[in-house]
Design an enzyme around this catalytic site. Structure first.
Site, short mmCIF file in Angstrom:
data_model
loop_
_atom_site.label_atom_id
_atom_site.label_comp_id
_atom_site.label_asym_id
_atom_site.label_seq_id
_atom_site.Cartn_x
_atom_site.Cartn_y
_atom_site.Cartn_z
CE LYS A 32 -2.36 1.60 3.82
NZ LYS A 32 -2.26 3.06 3.98
CG ASP A 59 -4.71 4.60 1.67
OD1 ASP A 59 -5.84 5.10 1.50
OD2 ASP A 59 -4.20 4.43 2.80
CE LYS A 61 -7.69 6.87 4.11
NZ LYS A 61 -6.26 6.53 4.01
CG ASP A 64 -12.39 17.85 -5.86
OD1 ASP A 64 -13.34 18.61 -6.13
OD2 ASP A 64 -11.23 18.26 -5.73
CB THR A 119 -11.08 4.42 12.78
OG1 THR A 119 -9.80 4.61 12.16
CG2 THR A 119 -11.75 3.20 12.20
NE ARG A 211 2.02 1.76 13.38
CZ ARG A 211 1.18 2.51 14.09
NH1 ARG A 211 1.64 3.35 14.98
NH2 ARG A 211 -0.13 2.40 13.91
O1 C5P Z 1 1.06 0.34 11.27
P1 C5P Z 1 -0.36 -0.11 11.15
O2 C5P Z 1 -0.51 -1.61 10.97
O3 C5P Z 1 -1.23 0.43 12.27
O4 C5P Z 1 -0.86 0.54 9.78
C1 C5P Z 1 -2.17 0.41 9.32
C2 C5P Z 1 -2.33 1.14 8.01
O5 C5P Z 1 -3.72 1.19 7.71
C3 C5P Z 1 -1.85 2.59 8.02
O6 C5P Z 1 -1.37 2.90 6.71
C4 C5P Z 1 -3.09 3.37 8.35
O7 C5P Z 1 -3.07 4.68 7.82
C5 C5P Z 1 -4.17 2.54 7.67
N1 C5P Z 1 -5.51 2.70 8.24
C6 C5P Z 1 -5.83 2.40 9.56
N2 C5P Z 1 -7.10 2.56 10.02
C7 C5P Z 1 -8.06 3.00 9.21
C8 C5P Z 1 -7.78 3.30 7.88
C9 C5P Z 1 -6.48 3.13 7.42
O8 C5P Z 1 -4.96 1.98 10.31
N3 C5P Z 1 -9.29 3.10 9.68
#
Ligand code: C5P
Length: 232
Positions: A32, A59, A61, A64, A119, A211
């Site tokens: 992503k 990604d 998003k 517009d 979220t 992460r």
């Molecule tokens: O590091 P981590 O596993 O938390 O990353 C999750 C990824 O998913 C990040 O790129 C974050 O921006 C994205 N994301 C999220 N929650 C959402 C929408 C997108 O964690 N509701």
């Protein structure tokens, strides 16, 4: 549609991203690319990762007026990405415009996924700032239904919502789920987390993992563990 693990490459430079992906010598993971990396490196980073054989979820998003999103989606689809997204709040007209724009002359197109309600937005903010008093989970499901009605392929949601989304929008409507952590891992800033195995049980179609893989001592082993738990 096969289940897959998507690695969130939340880096801010090409060097860092390539150094990370160089560790993967076998199967090229689905990745992503978000706003941070795209705005830092531009479309070249997408082309570079495509050339290396990665499938890409771009990604960005989009949100517009329908005509602008349609034209922007046409440009993104020429980058040969596999998945793009937009805000369902842009209305069905915008989502339909996006689908039209993203479809290539040969009829192929990337998957188009909707973000329902971020979220990070609480019930209080929805009611007080946005004047949307409807319970947030009802809004989320309604936005998902709008996306399905517009012809989109799925939504980003929590694994715990995947079942409800499938019930409301159909089993073939995809659920792309972040918030994934290993049972023995750090949660970081994610509040409600789910393991890859639980996400599979709950019916997620794709998990997005950042992460737990990018910050792992052994990212390849962490990725393989996700694949083993989620895909089997
Ligand atoms: O590091 P981590 O596993 O938390 O990353 C999750 C990824 O998913 C990040 O790129 C974050 O921006 C994205 N994301 C999220 N929650 C959402 C929408 C997108 O964690 N509701």
């Amino acid at each position: 549609m096969g289940k897959d693990v998507i690695i969130a490459c939340d880096f801010n430079s090409k060097e860092e991203t390539l150094a990370f992906l160089d560790k993967f010598s076998g199967k090229k993971p689905y990745v992503k690319i978000g706003m941070e990396l795209f705005y830092a490196e531009g479309p070249a980073i997408v082309r570079a990762l495509k050339e290396r054989g990665h499938q890409i979820f771009l990604d960005l998003k989009l949100h517009d007026i329908p005509n602008t999103v349609k034209k922007a989606m046409a440009v993104l689809s020429r980058l040969d990405v596999d998945m793009v997204n937009l805000h369902a709040a842009g209305t069905r007209a915008m989502m339909e415009g996006a689908l039209e724009g993203v479809t290539r002359p040969d009829g192929s197109r990337p998957l188009v996924i909707a973000v329902t309600q971020l979220t990070s937005t609480s019930q209080e903010r929805m009611a007080e700032e946005l004047l949307i008093p409807t319970p947030i989970d009802e809004t989320v499901m309604h936005y998902a239904a709008n996306a399905a009605q517009a012809g989109l392929d799925g939504v980003v949601c929590a694994p715990l919502e995947a079942g409800k989304v499938h019930q409301r929008c159909g089993e073939g409507f995809l659920t792309i789920t972040p918030g994934i952590r290993f049972a023995d891992g750090e949660k970081g800033d994610q509040v409600r987390v789910t393991t890859p195995a639980q996400a599979k049980e709950l019916g997620s179609d794709y998990i997005v993992v950042g992460r737990p893989i990018t910050q792992a001592a052994d990212p390849v082993a962490a990725y393989q563990r996700c694949v083993k738990e989620f895909v089997g």
